[in-house]
Design a protein around this motif. Structure first.
Motif, mmCIF file in Angstrom:
data_model
loop_
_atom_site.group_PDB
_atom_site.id
_atom_site.type_symbol
_atom_site.label_atom_id
_atom_site.label_comp_id
_atom_site.label_asym_id
_atom_site.label_seq_id
_atom_site.Cartn_x
_atom_site.Cartn_y
_atom_site.Cartn_z
ATOM 1 N N GLU A 225 37.034 17.087 36.360
ATOM 2 C CA GLU A 225 37.817 18.324 36.458
ATOM 3 C C GLU A 225 37.935 18.781 37.908
ATOM 4 O OE1 GLU A 225 37.763 23.057 35.245
ATOM 5 O OE2 GLU A 225 36.658 21.639 33.985
ATOM 6 N N VAL A 226 36.851 18.679 38.661
ATOM 7 C CA VAL A 226 36.871 19.091 40.064
ATOM 8 C C VAL A 226 37.850 18.236 40.854
ATOM 9 C CG1 VAL A 226 35.523 19.335 42.182
ATOM 10 C CG2 VAL A 226 34.516 19.978 39.985
ATOM 11 N N HIS A 227 37.796 16.915 40.645
ATOM 12 C CA HIS A 227 38.706 16.025 41.366
ATOM 13 C C HIS A 227 40.168 16.328 41.007
ATOM 14 C CE1 HIS A 227 35.199 12.921 41.622
ATOM 15 N NE2 HIS A 227 35.090 13.886 42.499
ATOM 16 N N THR A 228 40.414 16.581 39.722
ATOM 17 C CA THR A 228 41.774 16.901 39.288
ATOM 18 C C THR A 228 42.249 18.211 39.899
ATOM 19 O OG1 THR A 228 41.373 15.771 37.179
ATOM 20 C CG2 THR A 228 43.262 17.254 37.279
ATOM 21 N N ALA A 229 41.351 19.195 39.982
ATOM 22 C CA ALA A 229 41.709 20.491 40.557
ATOM 23 C C ALA A 229 42.059 20.352 42.035
ATOM 24 C CB ALA A 229 40.566 21.482 40.367
ATOM 25 N N ILE A 230 41.301 19.564 42.766
ATOM 26 C CA ILE A 230 41.584 19.369 44.195
ATOM 27 C C ILE A 230 42.915 18.656 44.377
ATOM 28 C CG2 ILE A 230 40.808 18.229 46.316
ATOM 29 C CD1 ILE A 230 37.931 18.614 45.278
ATOM 30 N N ASP A 231 43.148 17.606 43.574
ATOM 31 C CA ASP A 231 44.420 16.887 43.659
ATOM 32 C C ASP A 231 45.594 17.802 43.309
ATOM 33 O OD1 ASP A 231 42.949 14.674 44.305
ATOM 34 O OD2 ASP A 231 43.149 13.697 42.350
ATOM 35 N N ARG A 232 45.396 18.665 42.317
ATOM 36 C CA ARG A 232 46.445 19.602 41.911
ATOM 37 C C ARG A 232 46.751 20.581 43.044
ATOM 38 N NH1 ARG A 232 47.103 21.120 36.499
ATOM 39 N NH2 ARG A 232 46.363 19.006 36.125
ATOM 40 N N TRP A 233 45.710 21.045 43.718
ATOM 41 C CA TRP A 233 45.896 21.970 44.835
ATOM 42 C C TRP A 233 46.715 21.308 45.953
ATOM 43 C CZ3 TRP A 233 44.631 27.096 45.253
ATOM 44 C CH2 TRP A 233 44.738 27.660 46.521
ATOM 45 N N VAL A 234 46.385 20.050 46.268
ATOM 46 C CA VAL A 234 47.121 19.315 47.302
ATOM 47 C C VAL A 234 48.577 19.138 46.888
ATOM 48 C CG1 VAL A 234 47.319 17.087 48.472
ATOM 49 C CG2 VAL A 234 45.074 18.149 48.199
ATOM 50 N N TRP A 235 48.798 18.872 45.608
ATOM 51 C CA TRP A 235 50.165 18.665 45.110
ATOM 52 C C TRP A 235 51.007 19.920 45.337
ATOM 53 C CZ3 TRP A 235 53.668 20.508 41.500
ATOM 54 C CH2 TRP A 235 54.723 19.646 41.163
ATOM 55 N N TYR A 236 50.465 21.074 44.991
ATOM 56 C CA TYR A 236 51.209 22.313 45.202
ATOM 57 C C TYR A 236 51.376 22.620 46.689
ATOM 58 C CZ TYR A 236 51.565 23.717 40.303
ATOM 59 O OH TYR A 236 51.907 23.778 38.969
ATOM 60 N N ALA A 237 50.350 22.335 47.487
ATOM 61 C CA ALA A 237 50.445 22.572 48.931
ATOM 62 C C ALA A 237 51.595 21.790 49.539
ATOM 63 C CB ALA A 237 49.130 22.188 49.610
ATOM 64 N N GLY A 238 51.838 20.602 49.023
ATOM 65 C CA GLY A 238 52.903 19.765 49.549
ATOM 66 C C GLY A 238 54.301 20.320 49.333
ATOM 67 N N TRP A 239 54.439 21.294 48.449
ATOM 68 C CA TRP A 239 55.752 21.883 48.183
ATOM 69 C C TRP A 239 56.127 22.960 49.192
ATOM 70 C CZ3 TRP A 239 59.709 20.628 45.117
ATOM 71 C CH2 TRP A 239 59.476 19.679 44.106
#
Length: 281
Positions: free
Chosen positions: A107-121
């Motif tokens: 869950e932690v890894h998914t949350a970090i990846d999700r944060w990066v995904w939104y940051a890229g927008w």
């Protein structure tokens, strides 16, 4: 040698870049699935919510005025700091949810990846949701997406860290500021996340995190006249109609998302501004 007593942490609120206790002085116990005490968490009041909205409003103009590139870099820096505290997040999630450490780490890894995904927008929003419009006359006509202002969010109860990221990232990446009510059942990852924000480059007041009872605070989120939009994905379906009715007075934009990772969560809390500019001779 006597066995020492463990110092239990009291998790406070996160308002305006600081960590105040609730003005009411109330706390509640965060417990694991077996009922074992884990930590004390602050029980936010209506006054705490008002203070958080004031902090968010004061920070909004400066945050919206930052360049898209700058906002993206700040969000990426937060992701870097989350990576450094993976173990702490995983331990808290495992204890609160009663799952294995490996499942919590996922869950932690998914949350970090999700944060990066939104940051890229951050620097792509205008290209995707803006336009140059054909008009009859010697003018340029542009439509530009802009942030709405202060957005409230009620985070879901399950997946306390991932749900929090889904609530915060799509709101602030566009230039909005936010007040978020964390999971009532599992508030600890949210306040550890707040500690990350407090030591990052994110300006104070951009993200404010409260902990407490949804039944007590959610109606005040909806009726607060200085909250421009509201994500109620974490509110029970049986209560959503009442929340929407309470938000009618200031025409609050209220949305429910199904957890999907999509740029529509960003655009849901943006306005379209149309600009006319004469063509020089």
């Amino acid at each position: 040698m006597n066995e020492r007593l463990e110092v239990k942490k009291t998790y406070k609120l996160f308002i305006g870049g600081a960590f105040p206790r609730s003005e009411s002085g109330r706390t509640y116990e965060a417990k694991g699935p077996d009922g074992a005490f884990i930590a004390n968490s602050s029980l936010a009041s209506r006054k705490d919510l008002r203070d958080a909205v004031v902090a968010a409003r004061n920070a909004q103009i400066r945050w919206a005025g930052a360049t898209a590139y700058n906002r993206g870099q700040i969000l990426y820096r937060i992701a870097e700091m989350l990576e450094g505290r993976r173990a702490q997040f995983a331990t808290e999630i495992a204890a609160l949810d009663g799952i294995s450490l490996q499942e919590a780490e996922l869950e932690v890894h998914t949350a970090i990846d999700r944060w990066v995904w939104y940051a890229g927008w951050s620097d792509k929003l205008a290209a995707i949701n803006g336009s140059t419009n054909p008009v009859a006359g010697p003018f340029y006509n542009f439509t530009i997406p802009e942030p709405m202002g202060v957005i409230g969010a009620i985070a879901p109860e399950n997946q306390s860290l991932l749900g929090l990221v889904d609530a915060i990232a799509p709101i602030i990446v566009s230039g909005n500021t936010t007040v978020v009510l964390a999971s009532t059942r599992a508030p600890l990852p949210a306040m550890t996340f707040a500690e990350v924000l407090a030591t990052s480059d994110l300006p104070a007041g951009v993200c404010n995190i409260l902990t407490g009872q949804k039944s007590e605070l959610a109606p005040w989120f909806a009726s607060h006249m200085d909250i421009d939009g509201l994500d109620i994905s974490g509110v029970d379906e049986s209560s959503r109609s009442d929340i929407k009715i309470a938000g009618v007075e200031n025409l609050k934009r209220i949305h429910v998302f199904d957890g999907a990772t999509t740029p529509q969560r960003i655009f849901a809390f943006m306005e379209a501004k149309t600009v006319w500019h004469p063509i020089g001779v």
